[in-house]
Write an enzyme that holds these catalytic residues in place. Structure first.
Site, PDB file in Angstrom:
ATOM      1  N   PRO A   1      -1.982   3.519   7.312  1.00  0.00           N
ATOM      2  CA  PRO A   1      -2.531   3.873   5.995  1.00  0.00           C
ATOM      3  C   PRO A   1      -3.606   2.884   5.560  1.00  0.00           C
ATOM      4  CG  PRO A   1      -0.317   2.922   5.779  1.00  0.00           C
ATOM      5  CD  PRO A   1      -0.577   3.083   7.243  1.00  0.00           C
ATOM      6  N   ASP A   2      -4.590   3.372   4.773  1.00  0.00           N
ATOM      7  CA  ASP A   2      -5.544   2.418   4.193  1.00  0.00           C
ATOM      8  C   ASP A   2      -4.928   1.831   2.931  1.00  0.00           C
ATOM      9  OD1 ASP A   2      -5.873   4.341   2.256  1.00  0.00           O
ATOM     10  OD2 ASP A   2      -7.953   4.825   2.739  1.00  0.00           O
ATOM     11  N   PHE A   3      -5.719   1.169   2.108  1.00  0.00           N
ATOM     12  CA  PHE A   3      -5.157   0.494   0.937  1.00  0.00           C
ATOM     13  C   PHE A   3      -5.294   1.319  -0.340  1.00  0.00           C
ATOM     14  CE2 PHE A   3      -6.069  -2.652   4.086  1.00  0.00           C
ATOM     15  CZ  PHE A   3      -4.944  -3.454   4.044  1.00  0.00           C
ATOM     16  N   ARG A   4      -6.476   1.919  -0.532  1.00  0.00           N
ATOM     17  CA  ARG A   4      -6.794   2.452  -1.859  1.00  0.00           C
ATOM     18  C   ARG A   4      -6.913   3.959  -1.950  1.00  0.00           C
ATOM     19  NH1 ARG A   4      -9.062  -2.323  -1.017  1.00  0.00           N
ATOM     20  NH2 ARG A   4      -8.466  -3.974  -2.467  1.00  0.00           N
TER      21      ARG A   4
ATOM     22  N   SER B   1     -13.904   0.840   1.313  1.00  0.00           N
ATOM     23  CA  SER B   1     -14.249   1.130  -0.077  1.00  0.00           C
ATOM     24  C   SER B   1     -15.253   0.108  -0.607  1.00  0.00           C
ATOM     25  CB  SER B   1     -12.984   1.091  -0.936  1.00  0.00           C
ATOM     26  OG  SER B   1     -12.403  -0.203  -0.865  1.00  0.00           O
TER      27      SER B   1
ATOM     28  N   ASP C   1      -5.309  -5.001  12.021  1.00  0.00           N
ATOM     29  CA  ASP C   1      -4.472  -4.245  12.955  1.00  0.00           C
ATOM     30  C   ASP C   1      -4.774  -4.561  14.421  1.00  0.00           C
ATOM     31  OD1 ASP C   1      -6.871  -2.775  13.444  1.00  0.00           O
ATOM     32  OD2 ASP C   1      -6.355  -1.355  11.851  1.00  0.00           O
TER      33      ASP C   1
ATOM     34  N   CYS D   1       1.715 -22.989   9.710  1.00  0.00           N
ATOM     35  CA  CYS D   1       2.782 -23.403   8.784  1.00  0.00           C
ATOM     36  C   CYS D   1       2.140 -23.691   7.433  1.00  0.00           C
ATOM     37  CB  CYS D   1       3.494 -24.642   9.331  1.00  0.00           C
ATOM     38  SG  CYS D   1       4.589 -25.371   8.087  1.00  0.00           S
TER      39      CYS D   1
ATOM     40  N   GLY E   1     -15.521   3.426   7.000  1.00  0.00           N
ATOM     41  CA  GLY E   1     -14.135   3.376   6.547  1.00  0.00           C
ATOM     42  C   GLY E   1     -13.774   2.221   5.632  1.00  0.00           C
TER      43      GLY E   1
ATOM     44  N   GLN F   1     -12.615  -5.832   8.336  1.00  0.00           N
ATOM     45  CA  GLN F   1     -11.629  -6.349   7.374  1.00  0.00           C
ATOM     46  C   GLN F   1     -10.224  -6.076   7.880  1.00  0.00           C
ATOM     47  OE1 GLN F   1     -13.202  -5.197   3.094  1.00  0.00           O
ATOM     48  NE2 GLN F   1     -13.859  -3.712   4.593  1.00  0.00           N
ATOM     49  N   ASN F   2     -10.124  -5.369   9.005  1.00  0.00           N
ATOM     50  CA  ASN F   2      -8.809  -4.897   9.434  1.00  0.00           C
ATOM     51  C   ASN F   2      -8.011  -5.988  10.153  1.00  0.00           C
ATOM     52  OD1 ASN F   2      -9.655  -2.563   8.327  1.00  0.00           O
ATOM     53  ND2 ASN F   2     -10.042  -1.487  10.256  1.00  0.00           N
TER      54      ASN F   2
ATOM     55  N   HIS G   1     -10.900 -10.800   7.517  1.00  0.00           N
ATOM     56  CA  HIS G   1      -9.670 -11.000   6.753  1.00  0.00           C
ATOM     57  C   HIS G   1      -8.539 -11.513   7.643  1.00  0.00           C
ATOM     58  CE1 HIS G   1     -11.214  -8.175   3.323  1.00  0.00           C
ATOM     59  NE2 HIS G   1     -11.911  -9.278   3.458  1.00  0.00           N
TER      60      HIS G   1
ATOM     61  N   THR H   1      -7.112   4.823   9.793  1.00  0.00           N
ATOM     62  CA  THR H   1      -6.196   5.875   9.304  1.00  0.00           C
ATOM     63  C   THR H   1      -6.016   6.975  10.360  1.00  0.00           C
ATOM     64  OG1 THR H   1      -7.976   6.988   8.076  1.00  0.00           O
ATOM     65  CG2 THR H   1      -6.599   5.471   6.824  1.00  0.00           C
TER      66      THR H   1
ATOM     67  N   GLY I   1     -10.321   2.480   6.713  1.00  0.00           N
ATOM     68  CA  GLY I   1     -10.578   3.905   6.961  1.00  0.00           C
ATOM     69  C   GLY I   1     -10.843   4.236   8.423  1.00  0.00           C
ATOM     70  N   ILE I   2     -11.206   3.245   9.246  1.00  0.00           N
ATOM     71  CA  ILE I   2     -11.388   3.576  10.674  1.00  0.00           C
ATOM     72  C   ILE I   2     -10.038   3.631  11.394  1.00  0.00           C
ATOM     73  CG2 ILE I   2     -13.750   2.640  10.788  1.00  0.00           C
ATOM     74  CD1 ILE I   2     -12.610   0.412  12.663  1.00  0.00           C
TER      75      ILE I   2
HETATM   76  P1  OAD Z   1      -9.649   0.721   1.322  1.00  0.00           P
HETATM   77  O1  OAD Z   1      -8.353   1.414   1.364  1.00  0.00           O
HETATM   78  O2  OAD Z   1      -9.997   0.006   0.084  1.00  0.00           O
HETATM   79  O3  OAD Z   1     -10.823   1.772   1.619  1.00  0.00           O
HETATM   80  C1  OAD Z   1     -10.774   2.656   2.710  1.00  0.00           C
HETATM   81  C2  OAD Z   1     -11.959   3.601   2.627  1.00  0.00           C
HETATM   82  O4  OAD Z   1     -11.951   4.390   3.791  1.00  0.00           O
HETATM   83  C3  OAD Z   1     -11.935   4.535   1.428  1.00  0.00           C
HETATM   84  O5  OAD Z   1     -13.248   4.695   0.917  1.00  0.00           O
HETATM   85  C4  OAD Z   1     -11.416   5.845   2.038  1.00  0.00           C
HETATM   86  O6  OAD Z   1     -11.907   6.994   1.364  1.00  0.00           O
HETATM   87  C5  OAD Z   1     -11.994   5.775   3.423  1.00  0.00           C
HETATM   88  N1  OAD Z   1     -11.231   6.509   4.445  1.00  0.00           N
HETATM   89  C6  OAD Z   1      -9.903   6.449   4.698  1.00  0.00           C
HETATM   90  N2  OAD Z   1      -9.577   7.229   5.735  1.00  0.00           N
HETATM   91  C7  OAD Z   1     -10.725   7.818   6.145  1.00  0.00           C
HETATM   92  C8  OAD Z   1     -11.049   8.759   7.162  1.00  0.00           C
HETATM   93  N3  OAD Z   1     -10.132   9.241   8.010  1.00  0.00           N
HETATM   94  N4  OAD Z   1     -12.340   9.138   7.269  1.00  0.00           N
HETATM   95  C9  OAD Z   1     -13.290   8.665   6.437  1.00  0.00           C
HETATM   96  N5  OAD Z   1     -13.046   7.770   5.466  1.00  0.00           N
HETATM   97  C10 OAD Z   1     -11.779   7.354   5.317  1.00  0.00           C
HETATM   98  O7  OAD Z   1      -9.692  -0.258   2.587  1.00  0.00           O
HETATM   99  P2  OAD Z   1     -10.670  -1.494   2.838  1.00  0.00           P
HETATM  100  O8  OAD Z   1     -12.019  -1.231   2.305  1.00  0.00           O
HETATM  101  O9  OAD Z   1     -10.541  -1.869   4.252  1.00  0.00           O
HETATM  102  O10 OAD Z   1      -7.266  -6.993   2.395  1.00  0.00           O
HETATM  103  O11 OAD Z   1      -9.956  -2.627   1.942  1.00  0.00           O
HETATM  104  C11 OAD Z   1     -10.485  -3.929   1.906  1.00  0.00           C
HETATM  105  C12 OAD Z   1      -9.393  -4.960   1.828  1.00  0.00           C
HETATM  106  O12 OAD Z   1      -8.551  -4.679   0.722  1.00  0.00           O
HETATM  107  C13 OAD Z   1      -8.457  -4.976   2.999  1.00  0.00           C
HETATM  108  O13 OAD Z   1      -8.941  -5.742   4.072  1.00  0.00           O
HETATM  109  C14 OAD Z   1      -7.207  -5.562   2.428  1.00  0.00           C
HETATM  110  C15 OAD Z   1      -7.186  -4.973   1.057  1.00  0.00           C
HETATM  111  O14 OAD Z   1      -6.657  -5.769   0.069  1.00  0.00           O
HETATM  112  C16 OAD Z   1      -6.313  -7.677   3.088  1.00  0.00           C
HETATM  113  O15 OAD Z   1      -5.435  -7.142   3.697  1.00  0.00           O
HETATM  114  C17 OAD Z   1      -6.409  -9.133   3.063  1.00  0.00           C
HETATM  115 ZN    ZN Z   2       5.459 -27.127   9.320  1.00  0.00          ZN
END
Ligand code: OAD
Ligand code: ZN
Length: 319
Positions: A78-81, A244, A154, A179, A242, A151-152, A171, A73, A70-71
């Site tokens: 894009p975020d994930f969820r 979930s 990027d 390899c 940012g 967790q990012n 992450h 986006t 979420g930090i």
């Molecule tokens: P999520 O997509 O699960 O959660 C992002 C959170 O940020 C949600 O609560 C959104 O509502 C919030 N959000 C998004 N944009 C925002 C904005 N502009 N302002 C305020 N809030 C905002 O992402 P993560 O918690 O990072 O693993 O997901 C955790 C892990 O799940 C990731 O590291 C990834 C994934 O599977 C790997 O890639 C290995």
């Molecule tokens: Zn190798």
């Protein structure tokens, strides 16, 4: 790495993470920070103003930041969820059995192509940090940052100038790769040409698939993650932005600061312990856009001019 099963209380997981010796030592050194350190001694809810005053008056000097997608986006990644816009709702073209398969190590061993197609899109270098990342850099510049746990993948924290020793990329990262057959190490740069040419990168020694050092579901977190064992008992303020808090063991870190320590959530919605009965009386919720929350905080701290200057100087370097 795993998503906690529905209904399992995260605080319980967090207790499992903690060694008894750490828990004992915590109770012997009450924090100056948080409500227990307030002269009123009362248990009234805290606000962002209380947090600002703790930072301004030097009562908090070991700030830990936990961050998620979420930090970034606001930088265009894009975020994930998030329903609709999140990555897991937009993987139709990848033809994978379920969304998380794209980051599942067992699936990757069968078919690495979907991940590399996505990696091309997410590859660091296409996006710029925003004020949430620079806010963390500013905390560091002011000598207040104990550590940032992100967790990012990027790389925007590094790009914003958060020094590597202040950063735990829980992450993993695209900066290095390994390899999957002979474990030979590669620099992330070595894979770039193949990824952009839609080729699965192969090891020069054994022809095994080379995977960027990103932590997949089913894999262990980097050793550096263990820094939490000493960082979290020391923390005197926790800022969570940012995320979930859906993925373990990262999510449980939120429960690992002392109970007297203020936890601030800057996020679109209440998540993890902030949305459950295990929410603490001294938790602060700043709900809404992360940039709005950070800028409000920065403004109240009187750091706005400094943040603007820092960002302007950094943007000049990039362009
Ligand atoms: P999520 O997509 O699960 O959660 C992002 C959170 O940020 C949600 O609560 C959104 O509502 C919030 N959000 C998004 N944009 C925002 C904005 N502009 N302002 C305020 N809030 C905002 O992402 P993560 O918690 O990072 O693993 O997901 C955790 C892990 O799940 C990731 O590291 C990834 C994934 O599977 C790997 O890639 C290995
Ligand atoms: Zn190798």
């Amino acid at each position: 790495l795993r998503t906690p099963p529905q209904g399992v209380p995260r605080l319980h997981d967090c207790r499992l993470l903690f060694l008894p010796s750490f828990r004992r030592s915590l109770s012997t050194s009450p924090s100056k920070c948080g409500l227990f350190g307030k002269s009123s001694g009362g248990q009234e809810p805290q606000t962002l103003d209380d947090v600002v005053s703790l930072l301004k008056h030097g009562d908090c000097k070991r700030v830990i930041v936990m961050a998620g997608a979420g930090i970034s986006t606001p930088s265009g990644i894009p975020d994930f969820r998030s329903p609709g816009s999140g990555l897991y709702d937009n993987l139709q073209q990848y033809d994978i059995p379920y969304p998380e398969a794209i980051f599942d190590i067992h699936y990757f061993h069968q078919n690495p192509r979907p991940f590399f197609t996505l990696a091309k899109e997410l590859y660091p270098g296409n996006y710029l940090p925003n004020s949430a990342h620079y806010f963390v850099r500013l905390l560091h510049m002011k000598g207040l940052l104990q550590r940032m746990y992100t967790q990012n993948i990027d790389g925007l924290e590094r790009l914003a100038g958060v020094p590597p020793d202040k950063l735990v990329e829980a992450h993993g990262t695209f900066a290095s790769a390994t390899c999957t057959t002979c474990r030979k190490s590669y620099a992330g740069e070595d894979l770039k040409a193949d990824i952009f040419a839609d080729h699965v990168p192969k090891c020069a020694t054994c022809r095994g698939v080379i995977k960027p050092d990103i932590v997949f579901f089913g894999e262990e977190l980097p050793q550096r993650f263990l820094l939490f064992l000493t960082d979290f008992p020391l923390a005197d303020l926790l800022i969570i932005m940012g995320t979930s808090l859906e993925v373990e063991p990262f999510a449980s870190l939120a429960g690992s600061v002392r109970s007297s320590v203020t936890r601030v959530l800057i996020n679109r919605d209440a998540v993890g312990p902030f949305a459950s009965p295990s929410r603490r009386f001294n938790d602060v919720l700043e709900l809404g856009d992360v940039i709005g929350g950070v800028e409000k905080c920065v403004y109240k701290l009187g750091w706005k001019a400094e943040l603007d200057e820092l960002m302007a100087a950094e943007m000049k370097k990039v362009h």
